[in-house]
Design a protein around this motif. Structure first.
Motif, PDB file in Angstrom:
ATOM      1  N   GLN A 125       0.838  -1.030  -0.577  1.00  0.00           N
ATOM      2  CA  GLN A 125      -0.094   0.373   0.212  1.00  0.00           C
ATOM      3  C   GLN A 125       1.049   1.308   0.469  1.00  0.00           C
ATOM      4  O   GLN A 125       0.448   2.039  -0.818  1.00  0.00           O
ATOM      5  CB  GLN A 125      -0.458  -0.227   1.048  1.00  0.00           C
ATOM      6  CG  GLN A 125      -1.976   0.986   1.439  1.00  0.00           C
ATOM      7  CD  GLN A 125      -2.968   1.003   1.830  1.00  0.00           C
ATOM      8  OE1 GLN A 125      -3.059   0.210   3.234  1.00  0.00           O
ATOM      9  NE2 GLN A 125      -3.391   2.276   2.568  1.00  0.00           N
ATOM     10  N   ASP A 126       2.017   1.199   0.842  1.00  0.00           N
ATOM     11  CA  ASP A 126       2.209   2.106   0.945  1.00  0.00           C
ATOM     12  C   ASP A 126       3.238   2.408  -0.245  1.00  0.00           C
ATOM     13  O   ASP A 126       3.350   3.673  -0.888  1.00  0.00           O
ATOM     14  CB  ASP A 126       4.204   2.928   2.072  1.00  0.00           C
ATOM     15  CG  ASP A 126       4.925   3.195   2.159  1.00  0.00           C
ATOM     16  OD1 ASP A 126       4.037   4.622   2.175  1.00  0.00           O
ATOM     17  OD2 ASP A 126       5.902   2.775   2.674  1.00  0.00           O
ATOM     18  N   LEU A 127       4.286   1.781  -1.037  1.00  0.00           N
ATOM     19  CA  LEU A 127       5.016   1.942  -2.227  1.00  0.00           C
ATOM     20  C   LEU A 127       3.604   2.549  -3.302  1.00  0.00           C
ATOM     21  O   LEU A 127       4.243   3.088  -4.544  1.00  0.00           O
ATOM     22  CB  LEU A 127       5.411   0.765  -3.230  1.00  0.00           C
ATOM     23  CG  LEU A 127       6.557   0.025  -2.070  1.00  0.00           C
ATOM     24  CD1 LEU A 127       6.963  -0.896  -2.146  1.00  0.00           C
ATOM     25  CD2 LEU A 127       7.686   1.017  -2.086  1.00  0.00           C
ATOM     26  N   SER A 128       2.173   1.762  -3.847  1.00  0.00           N
ATOM     27  CA  SER A 128       1.788   1.891  -4.844  1.00  0.00           C
ATOM     28  C   SER A 128       0.879   3.948  -4.646  1.00  0.00           C
ATOM     29  O   SER A 128       1.071   3.718  -5.305  1.00  0.00           O
ATOM     30  CB  SER A 128       0.444   0.978  -4.030  1.00  0.00           C
ATOM     31  OG  SER A 128       0.845  -0.144  -5.060  1.00  0.00           O
ATOM     32  N   GLU A 129       0.742   4.074  -3.115  1.00  0.00           N
ATOM     33  CA  GLU A 129       0.525   5.775  -3.140  1.00  0.00           C
ATOM     34  C   GLU A 129       1.704   6.526  -3.959  1.00  0.00           C
ATOM     35  O   GLU A 129       1.314   7.444  -3.493  1.00  0.00           O
ATOM     36  CB  GLU A 129       0.560   5.376  -1.904  1.00  0.00           C
ATOM     37  CG  GLU A 129      -0.374   5.036  -1.069  1.00  0.00           C
ATOM     38  CD  GLU A 129      -1.104   5.116   0.454  1.00  0.00           C
ATOM     39  OE1 GLU A 129       0.021   5.535   1.850  1.00  0.00           O
ATOM     40  OE2 GLU A 129      -2.112   4.644   1.529  1.00  0.00           O
ATOM     41  N   ARG A 130       2.979   5.611  -3.368  1.00  0.00           N
ATOM     42  CA  ARG A 130       3.580   6.539  -4.047  1.00  0.00           C
ATOM     43  C   ARG A 130       3.857   6.670  -5.651  1.00  0.00           C
ATOM     44  O   ARG A 130       5.485   6.732  -6.008  1.00  0.00           O
ATOM     45  CB  ARG A 130       5.027   6.420  -3.416  1.00  0.00           C
ATOM     46  CG  ARG A 130       5.353   6.393  -1.471  1.00  0.00           C
ATOM     47  CD  ARG A 130       6.487   6.277  -1.288  1.00  0.00           C
ATOM     48  NE  ARG A 130       6.441   5.987   0.794  1.00  0.00           N
ATOM     49  CZ  ARG A 130       8.035   6.758   1.099  1.00  0.00           C
ATOM     50  NH1 ARG A 130       8.438   6.882   0.294  1.00  0.00           N
ATOM     51  NH2 ARG A 130       6.973   6.090   2.256  1.00  0.00           N
ATOM     52  N   ASN A 131       3.640   5.279  -5.732  1.00  0.00           N
ATOM     53  CA  ASN A 131       3.459   4.649  -7.861  1.00  0.00           C
ATOM     54  C   ASN A 131       5.546   4.753  -7.714  1.00  0.00           C
ATOM     55  O   ASN A 131       5.466   4.303  -8.916  1.00  0.00           O
ATOM     56  CB  ASN A 131       3.322   6.029  -8.481  1.00  0.00           C
ATOM     57  CG  ASN A 131       1.645   6.669  -8.411  1.00  0.00           C
ATOM     58  OD1 ASN A 131       1.598   8.021  -7.933  1.00  0.00           O
ATOM     59  ND2 ASN A 131       0.882   6.074  -8.527  1.00  0.00           N
ATOM     60  N   ILE A 132       5.814   3.847  -6.636  1.00  0.00           N
ATOM     61  CA  ILE A 132       7.205   3.045  -6.968  1.00  0.00           C
ATOM     62  C   ILE A 132       6.542   1.664  -7.667  1.00  0.00           C
ATOM     63  O   ILE A 132       6.108   0.512  -6.599  1.00  0.00           O
ATOM     64  CB  ILE A 132       7.414   2.704  -5.545  1.00  0.00           C
ATOM     65  CG1 ILE A 132       7.400   4.234  -5.106  1.00  0.00           C
ATOM     66  CG2 ILE A 132       8.963   2.263  -5.884  1.00  0.00           C
ATOM     67  CD1 ILE A 132       8.357   4.403  -4.074  1.00  0.00           C
ATOM     68  N   LEU A 133       7.417   1.237  -8.811  1.00  0.00           N
ATOM     69  CA  LEU A 133       6.654  -0.255  -8.584  1.00  0.00           C
ATOM     70  C   LEU A 133       7.878  -1.218  -7.893  1.00  0.00           C
ATOM     71  O   LEU A 133       9.600  -0.366  -8.022  1.00  0.00           O
ATOM     72  CB  LEU A 133       7.490  -0.475 -10.267  1.00  0.00           C
ATOM     73  CG  LEU A 133       7.413  -1.979 -10.806  1.00  0.00           C
ATOM     74  CD1 LEU A 133       6.263  -1.977 -11.304  1.00  0.00           C
ATOM     75  CD2 LEU A 133       8.263  -1.700 -12.510  1.00  0.00           C
ATOM     76  N   CYS A 134       7.235  -1.816  -7.677  1.00  0.00           N
ATOM     77  CA  CYS A 134       8.146  -3.447  -6.528  1.00  0.00           C
ATOM     78  C   CYS A 134       8.250  -4.334  -7.077  1.00  0.00           C
ATOM     79  O   CYS A 134       7.847  -5.558  -7.583  1.00  0.00           O
ATOM     80  CB  CYS A 134       7.630  -3.159  -5.093  1.00  0.00           C
ATOM     81  SG  CYS A 134       8.689  -3.664  -4.175  1.00  0.00           S
ATOM     82  N   LEU A 135       9.086  -4.837  -7.335  1.00  0.00           N
ATOM     83  CA  LEU A 135      10.246  -6.294  -7.556  1.00  0.00           C
ATOM     84  C   LEU A 135      10.368  -6.682  -7.515  1.00  0.00           C
ATOM     85  O   LEU A 135      11.623  -7.034  -6.182  1.00  0.00           O
ATOM     86  CB  LEU A 135      10.316  -6.453  -9.107  1.00  0.00           C
ATOM     87  CG  LEU A 135      10.562  -5.710 -10.530  1.00  0.00           C
ATOM     88  CD1 LEU A 135      11.470  -5.687 -11.251  1.00  0.00           C
ATOM     89  CD2 LEU A 135       9.297  -5.658 -11.107  1.00  0.00           C
ATOM     90  N   ASN A 136      10.149  -8.394  -6.221  1.00  0.00           N
ATOM     91  CA  ASN A 136      10.755  -9.483  -6.387  1.00  0.00           C
ATOM     92  C   ASN A 136      12.020 -10.627  -7.079  1.00  0.00           C
ATOM     93  O   ASN A 136      11.679 -11.282  -7.486  1.00  0.00           O
ATOM     94  CB  ASN A 136       9.999 -10.182  -5.566  1.00  0.00           C
ATOM     95  CG  ASN A 136      10.706 -10.927  -4.263  1.00  0.00           C
ATOM     96  OD1 ASN A 136      11.257 -11.508  -3.946  1.00  0.00           O
ATOM     97  ND2 ASN A 136       9.400 -11.967  -3.603  1.00  0.00           N
ATOM     98  N   VAL A 137      13.054 -10.100  -7.197  1.00  0.00           N
ATOM     99  CA  VAL A 137      13.644 -11.328  -7.795  1.00  0.00           C
ATOM    100  C   VAL A 137      14.357 -12.047  -7.226  1.00  0.00           C
ATOM    101  O   VAL A 137      15.064 -12.062  -6.175  1.00  0.00           O
ATOM    102  CB  VAL A 137      14.961 -10.232  -7.960  1.00  0.00           C
ATOM    103  CG1 VAL A 137      15.221 -10.794  -9.017  1.00  0.00           C
ATOM    104  CG2 VAL A 137      14.365  -9.231  -9.064  1.00  0.00           C
ATOM    105  N   VAL A 138      13.963 -13.264  -7.653  1.00  0.00           N
ATOM    106  CA  VAL A 138      14.250 -14.812  -6.456  1.00  0.00           C
ATOM    107  C   VAL A 138      14.859 -15.944  -7.908  1.00  0.00           C
ATOM    108  O   VAL A 138      14.575 -15.433  -9.227  1.00  0.00           O
ATOM    109  CB  VAL A 138      12.619 -15.563  -6.865  1.00  0.00           C
ATOM    110  CG1 VAL A 138      11.995 -14.330  -5.042  1.00  0.00           C
ATOM    111  CG2 VAL A 138      11.614 -15.578  -7.564  1.00  0.00           C
ATOM    112  N   SER A 139      15.563 -16.475  -7.631  1.00  0.00           N
ATOM    113  CA  SER A 139      16.340 -17.760  -8.584  1.00  0.00           C
ATOM    114  C   SER A 139      16.422 -18.564  -7.431  1.00  0.00           C
ATOM    115  O   SER A 139      17.446 -18.317  -6.075  1.00  0.00           O
ATOM    116  CB  SER A 139      16.982 -17.098  -9.379  1.00  0.00           C
ATOM    117  OG  SER A 139      18.598 -16.698  -8.606  1.00  0.00           O
ATOM    118  N   SER A 140      17.420 -19.504  -7.925  1.00  0.00           N
ATOM    119  CA  SER A 140      19.107 -19.916  -7.387  1.00  0.00           C
ATOM    120  C   SER A 140      19.922 -19.606  -7.148  1.00  0.00           C
ATOM    121  O   SER A 140      20.174 -18.535  -7.758  1.00  0.00           O
ATOM    122  CB  SER A 140      19.272 -21.864  -8.590  1.00  0.00           C
ATOM    123  OG  SER A 140      17.609 -22.525  -8.933  1.00  0.00           O
ATOM    124  N   PRO A 141      20.941 -20.391  -6.207  1.00  0.00           N
ATOM    125  CA  PRO A 141      22.503 -19.534  -6.022  1.00  0.00           C
ATOM    126  C   PRO A 141      22.614 -19.628  -7.339  1.00  0.00           C
ATOM    127  O   PRO A 141      22.532 -20.992  -8.293  1.00  0.00           O
ATOM    128  CB  PRO A 141      22.818 -19.904  -5.168  1.00  0.00           C
ATOM    129  CG  PRO A 141      21.958 -21.171  -4.353  1.00  0.00           C
ATOM    130  CD  PRO A 141      20.673 -20.987  -5.243  1.00  0.00           C
TER     131      PRO A 141
END
Lengths: 223, 223
Positions: free
Chosen positions: B24-40
């Motif tokens: 909610q906080d990020l959306s109110e500031r229109n900040i796109l947020c990505l969670n980058v995941v993978s194997s080591p």
């Protein structure tokens, strides 16, 4: 959080109890047991395929292959000549635990087994916390993963007895430095036995196979 | 076991509550947020280094870099020009959770931030269960890991919006088949956007960067 920690402790102590039973049972039969761990895609199954091809006629090898989903690895091991192979599909769990292994072993006739290899779920973190009753953990690291991994995932390297550096045929395709990965691993665990293999070209497999044979012999001589 | 499951549910629901606040906080500031995941070792940090080099002057990018041990990744991102970078050292935990991210965000001035990228712990299993408040998960898979990984670790691919196939310069050095990995991934999640990159040669990075810019613009237009 305290509640969570105490439950985790309870789960781990129950795991350790079952792992202890597995260890005692296998030791009474002089079966060497390895728990093979790594990131996804480091080449655990490939190494075991090569091991079966090299040693399958000489030693009776049983294999338990864990995966979150699919029994692909167990199928590959059977195709490579494995006669005693059981898959464990964890269905989401990020590691094998001793209870899963105990159930799989109930399905295997280990009467003439020399060597039991447990292929864990591909995960460089969680499997380090779960004793499966093995004599030792063997951690694989592939040369495409980066030479800083022992420092970033220290528990696994600290709790392993052997580190196999796999995919040596790909050295030179990235910044991976063989001396640096060894130094990083030995900084975490000075007692690590280190081997280098390429399951693709066969380089280094002889040393791995000889080491396995020596360890199986040593286990047989234990009173 | 029931006790363990109910505690896990409680922990996850508390995580979801905090993740909801972050979102909610990020959306109110229109900040796109990505969670980058993978194997080591799939190349998360390398992709973010290249991203900073390409977009660092054009967009204000904040980064949170998680690792079990060491702040190596955060240091690399700062060297690559990252001005707003916070490391999270989980000290053994196999994933980031929303509380860790909330604490890291408290240390960052996000007033003019366009894009927040969270680099998760290298683990293809556990991070799939923890919402961090992101708009979407981006899962990396490297061409040296094997093309069966989406089938073997389905939760991560199901919960991701984008799959980046990295290290395309190493195609041909193993049995990895590009068409097969895409088919396997789409079998798990038909909505995946798929991109191919080589952080080493730069191939495919333009498409990734263009996609990022489009997503950032779209986020800014949300009322």
């Amino acid at each position: 959080m305290t509640e969570k920690v105490s439950i985790e402790k309870k789960v781990l102590s129950e795991n350790d109890r079952i792992a202890g039973q597995i260890r005692q049972d296998l030791s009474e039969r002089n079966i060497l047991c390895l728990n093979v761990v790594s990131s996804p895609g480091s080449g655990k199954t490939s190494l075991l395929e090569r091991t079966l091809e090299s040693l399958g006629n000489e030693l009776e090898i049983a294999l338990v292959a864990g995966d979150v989903q699919t029994d692909n690895d167990a199928s590959r091991l059977m195709k490579a000549g494995g006669k005693l192979v059981r898959p464990i599909v964890t269905g989401g769990a990020c590691h094998l635990d001793a209870m899963m292994v105990a159930k799989a072993l109930d399905q295997l006739d280990l009467n003439s087994t020399d060597l039991l290899i447990i292929e864990n779920v591909g995960n460089l973190v969680c499997p380090s916390s779960y004793d499966l009753g093995e004599d030792m953990k063997v951690v694989l690291i592939s040369t495409t993963e980066g030479d800083d991994k022992p420092l970033k995932y220290p528990a696994m390297f600290r709790r392993s007895s052997v580190m196999v550096i796999n995919k040596t045929d790909l050295i030179g395709t990235s910044e991976f430095d063989l001396d640096r990965v060894k130094a990083n691993a030995l900084q975490i665990n000075g007692n690590l036995t280190i081997m280098e293999t390429s399951c693709r070209t066969g380089d280094g497999l002889e040393k791995w196979v000889d080491w396995l044979k020596d360890e199986v012999s040593a286990k047989k001589q234990v009173e």
